[in-house]
Design an enzyme around this catalytic site. Structure first.
Site, short mmCIF file in Angstrom:
data_model
loop_
_atom_site.label_atom_id
_atom_site.label_comp_id
_atom_site.label_asym_id
_atom_site.label_seq_id
_atom_site.Cartn_x
_atom_site.Cartn_y
_atom_site.Cartn_z
N SER A 1 -5.14 -1.73 -3.66
CA SER A 1 -4.82 -0.32 -3.87
C SER A 1 -6.09 0.50 -4.02
O SER A 1 -7.11 0.01 -4.51
CB SER A 1 -3.96 -0.15 -5.13
OG SER A 1 -3.77 1.21 -5.43
N TYR B 1 -1.43 -1.82 -14.14
CA TYR B 1 -1.26 -2.01 -12.69
C TYR B 1 -2.61 -2.01 -11.99
O TYR B 1 -2.88 -2.87 -11.13
CB TYR B 1 -0.38 -0.89 -12.14
CG TYR B 1 -0.32 -0.85 -10.63
CD1 TYR B 1 0.51 -1.71 -9.92
CD2 TYR B 1 -1.12 0.05 -9.90
CE1 TYR B 1 0.57 -1.68 -8.54
CE2 TYR B 1 -1.07 0.08 -8.53
CZ TYR B 1 -0.22 -0.78 -7.84
OH TYR B 1 -0.19 -0.76 -6.47
#
Length: 254
Positions: free
Chosen positions: A147, A160
């Site tokens: 990400s 996360y």
């Protein structure tokens, strides 16, 4: 001849969103694609039907990827399908796409949600690669979906973000480990992508303004934007690219 003709790919979390886009693109390039799903069997089978309607080959395989037992269940079913469809258990491409997010802030993150995030986002890909290596052909490809949050600070979802940082580290060291077999390992770092998970907030005037404003290209990312990068990394065109974190955020926060 398509550039992935004769190749076999396993795409985790391939039933929707980015994973669905990847499964469709790899199949369009000629690969036989195993579309993994965690719970939504119908969505995965719909992807398979779409691929088959376009002349490709695919199979849906279900398993909960939150433990080693789940990984072993996935690989057992995958091996059986490969033998049934090809007469061989070996394959060529792993795309570690399956993952979960969180809406909990740093301050509100619980131990349970922290552990769940790391189980699905880190433990599962780690042991999937470990257990699959005897089946992965030399000159194979491993693509980990990370990400853009590993480059851009979003502290409100820190747990996360940490899992994706771990995936980047995993990518780097795995590339060094598997280099002697000619296996390349790379990570793709998406930004905001228009998927059903993001739709509730992204499909609002405020969400669109924020997302498009972040990108140097002035638009929201699509699953195909990420899938095209994965297709390159899956092909022989990327044979000299390994251990890399490929930013696919559309130039977010440059």
């Amino acid at each position: 001849m398509k550039r992935l003709d004769g190749k076999i790919a396993l795409v985790t979390g391939g039933s929707r969103g980015i994973g669905k886009g990847i499964a469709l693109r790899l199949a369009a390039d000629g690969a036989l694609v195993a579309v993994h799903y965690g719970s939504n069997r119908e969505a995965a089978e719909s992807v398979v039907r779409t691929i088959e309607a376009q002349g490709g080959q695919a199979v849906a395989i279900g398993a909960k990827l939150d433990s080693l037992a789940g990984v072993e269940q996935l690989l057992h079913a995958f091996r059986e399908e490969l033998v049934r469809m090809t007469g061989d258990r070996r394959f060529d491409i792993i795309v570690n796409n399956a993952g979960i997010g969180t809406s909990q802030t740093f301050e509100d993150t619980t131990e349970q949600s922290f552990d769940e995030l790391f189980a699905v986002n880190v433990k599962a890909p780690f042991f999937l690669v470990q257990q699959a290596l005897p089946l992965l052909r030399s000159e194979g490809r491993i693509i980990n979906i990370s990400s853009g949050v590993t480059r851009i600070a979003f502290p409100h979802i820190m747990a996360y973000n940490l899992t994706k940082g771990a995936i980047n580290t995993f990518t780097l060291h795995l590339a060094q480990l598997l280099g002697p077999r000619g296996i390349t390992v790379n990570a793709v770092l998406p930004g905001i992508v228009d998927t059903d998970v993001n739709a509730p907030w992204l499909h609002t005037p405020e969400g669109q303004k924020m997302a498009t404003g972040m990108s140097a290209l002035g638009r929201v990312g699509q699953p195909s934007d990420i899938a095209d990068v994965v297709a390159f990394l899956s092909s022989d065109d990327s044979r000299w690219v390994t251990g890399q974190m490929i930013d696919a955020t559309g130039g977010s926060h440059l």
